[in-house]
Design an enzyme around this catalytic site. Structure first.
Site, PDB file in Angstrom:
ATOM      1  N   ASP A   4       0.782  -1.231   0.000  1.00 60.65           N
ATOM      2  CA  ASP A   4       0.000   0.000   0.000  1.00 60.65           C
ATOM      3  C   ASP A   4       0.822   1.293   0.000  1.00 60.65           C
ATOM      4  OD1 ASP A   4      -2.440   1.350  -0.012  1.00 60.65           O
ATOM      5  OD2 ASP A   4      -2.471   1.541   2.155  1.00 60.65           O
TER       6      ASP A   4
ATOM      7  N   CYS B  66     -21.589  -9.156  -7.304  1.00 60.60           N
ATOM      8  CA  CYS B  66     -22.399  -8.146  -6.603  1.00 60.60           C
ATOM      9  C   CYS B  66     -23.874  -8.234  -6.994  1.00 60.60           C
ATOM     10  CB  CYS B  66     -21.884  -6.741  -6.915  1.00 60.60           C
ATOM     11  SG  CYS B  66     -20.370  -6.305  -6.038  1.00 60.60           S
TER      12      CYS B  66
ATOM     13  N   CYS C  51     -27.332  -5.840  -5.994  1.00 64.02           N
ATOM     14  CA  CYS C  51     -27.194  -5.190  -4.692  1.00 64.02           C
ATOM     15  C   CYS C  51     -26.557  -3.807  -4.832  1.00 64.02           C
ATOM     16  CB  CYS C  51     -26.346  -6.055  -3.765  1.00 64.02           C
ATOM     17  SG  CYS C  51     -26.072  -5.336  -2.131  1.00 64.02           S
TER      18      CYS C  51
ATOM     19  N   CYS D 164     -15.409  11.365  -0.475  1.00 64.06           N
ATOM     20  CA  CYS D 164     -15.307  10.193   0.405  1.00 64.06           C
ATOM     21  C   CYS D 164     -14.802  10.613   1.782  1.00 64.06           C
ATOM     22  CB  CYS D 164     -14.358   9.175  -0.223  1.00 64.06           C
ATOM     23  SG  CYS D 164     -14.002   7.751   0.834  1.00 64.06           S
TER      24      CYS D 164
ATOM     25  N   CYS E 111     -13.893   5.895   7.276  1.00 70.26           N
ATOM     26  CA  CYS E 111     -15.322   5.589   7.259  1.00 70.26           C
ATOM     27  C   CYS E 111     -15.482   4.144   6.810  1.00 70.26           C
ATOM     28  CB  CYS E 111     -16.056   6.541   6.308  1.00 70.26           C
ATOM     29  SG  CYS E 111     -17.828   6.208   6.146  1.00 70.26           S
TER      30      CYS E 111
ATOM     31  N   CYS F  45     -19.633   1.728   3.830  1.00 69.21           N
ATOM     32  CA  CYS F  45     -19.842   0.911   2.632  1.00 69.21           C
ATOM     33  C   CYS F  45     -19.318  -0.506   2.818  1.00 69.21           C
ATOM     34  CB  CYS F  45     -19.230   1.580   1.396  1.00 69.21           C
ATOM     35  SG  CYS F  45     -17.432   1.754   1.424  1.00 69.21           S
TER      36      CYS F  45
ATOM     37  N   CYS G 280     -21.959  -4.604   3.426  1.00 68.19           N
ATOM     38  CA  CYS G 280     -21.851  -5.615   2.355  1.00 68.19           C
ATOM     39  C   CYS G 280     -22.385  -6.969   2.826  1.00 68.19           C
ATOM     40  CB  CYS G 280     -20.402  -5.765   1.925  1.00 68.19           C
ATOM     41  SG  CYS G 280     -20.177  -6.981   0.604  1.00 68.19           S
TER      42      CYS G 280
END
Length: 342
Positions: free
Chosen positions: A133, A187, A190, A213, A240, A243, A247
């Site tokens: 990352d 997905c 959804c 975001c 945050c 989202c 799921c």
């Protein structure tokens, strides 16, 4: 490859603590460059100029290290034990993203990657480079190409046997390893992750505008946040998880095995956090990824949460920072006072 079978590599990765491993070629995501180019052209990266500065490497893993012949993608679970959205109702407290609740994942994942990489060299030779990352690597498209999961409508990686609470690491190697079949999208119809977003940061499924975001705004964005968005941030002060939390595939999420990801921060009181000076901030978040954004940006976030709390008892806290040496903190304090009716 000196007789090393890929199933041995996968087994060793699981022994090291990863929950899934797969292999792809460095050129397995040719579409990534075009998608990145469009994202940057729209300005959706906001202040993250480093994304544009290394666009060529980010868009083409093969360009990052031309000698690489295979990419080993690995997933590590940090699945929370409790509901990560429960704290949103605690208006006098700040909500910190689950990934930042414990020790810095960069250190933990890289340590594991290096151990696995050294084992690979001992077993089969070759050269390696490991990434977590911090380098221009498109981890999520590569992870999908390696069969770990797919990029959901929220643009994060999720898997039918993983959920979406995972960190990703990559080992680039000069060894020729058998690639895995890429995963496909599951997905369906959804839209839970899109519908839950407080700031409507998804212009369309599978697209993110980072400028809206909350994770970007609280972590990457420098200076004042657009007043239109401040009121939508609630008491989210670092990242945050909305989202991710909604799921449906998380019913199959793998439990976190690394004790370092256990929450140490919890739901801290906003009043306590607002009082932190630079030394206090660094001591409070030593060993945490939160430390990298610095005291000023963090206290700015805390003041936005105070302004959103609706709690008159926090007026004095905000009032004490209107003269802060950092103009962004002072602006946030003044905004919070206005919201609280001062």
């Amino acid at each position: 490859m000196k007789g090393l079978r890929k199933e041995q590599l996968v087994a060793r990765a699981l022994e090291e603590g990863f929950v899934k491993a797969g292999v792809c070629r460095p050129d397995a995501v040719p579409e990534a460059a075009g998608r990145l180019r469009a994202f940057l052209a729209e300005g959706r990266h906001g202040q993250m100029g480093w994304m544009a500065e290394r666009e060529e490497w980010r868009g083409s893993p093969a360009a990052l290290w031309p000698e690489a012949r295979s990419v080993i993608m690995l997933a590590e679970a940090y699945t929370p034990e409790d509901d990560p959205m429960a704290g949103l109702a605690e208006r006098d407290r700040g909500v910190i993203s689950c990934y930042a609740q414990g020790k810095d994942y960069h250190d933990l994942v890289k340590r594991r990657l290096k151990r696995l990489g050294r084992w690979l060299i001992d077993q089969a030779g070759g050269e390696i480079k490991v990434f977590v990352d911090t380098a221009p690597v498109m981890e999520k498209p590569l992870a999908q190409a390696a069969g770990l999961g797919w990029q959901g409508k929220h643009t994060n990686l999720l898997g039918r046997d993983l959920g979406n609470w995972v960190f990703l690491g990559a080992i680039f190697t000069t060894l020729e390893l058998e690639p895995d079949a890429p995963e496909v999208d599951h997905c369906g119809s959804c839209t839970a992750c899109l519908d839950i977003c407080p700031t409507k940061a998804f212009p369309a499924p599978y697209q993110l505008d980072a400028r809206r975001c909350i994770s970007y705004l609280t972590i990457e964005h420098k200076g004042p946040v657009d007043p239109e968005l401040r009121g939508l941030m609630g008491n989210r002060i670092y990242g945050c998880d909305d989202c991710l939390a909604v799921c449906p595939w998380n019913k199959f999420a793998v439990a976190a095995g690394e004790m370092g990801y256990q929450p140490k921060v919890g739901l801290p009181e906003l009043a306590e956090l607002a009082a932190l000076d630079d030394a206090g901030f660094r001591a409070r978040f030593a060993g945490s990824p939160i430390k990298r954004i610095g005291r000023d940006r963090f206290v700015r976030n805390v003041l936005y949460a105070i302004g959103n709390s609706g709690l008159p008892a926090l007026r004095e806290v905000a009032g004490g920072l209107v003269g802060d040496p950092d103009p962004t903190v002072a602006d946030a304090a003044q905004w919070a006072l206005g919201r609280l009716g001062a």
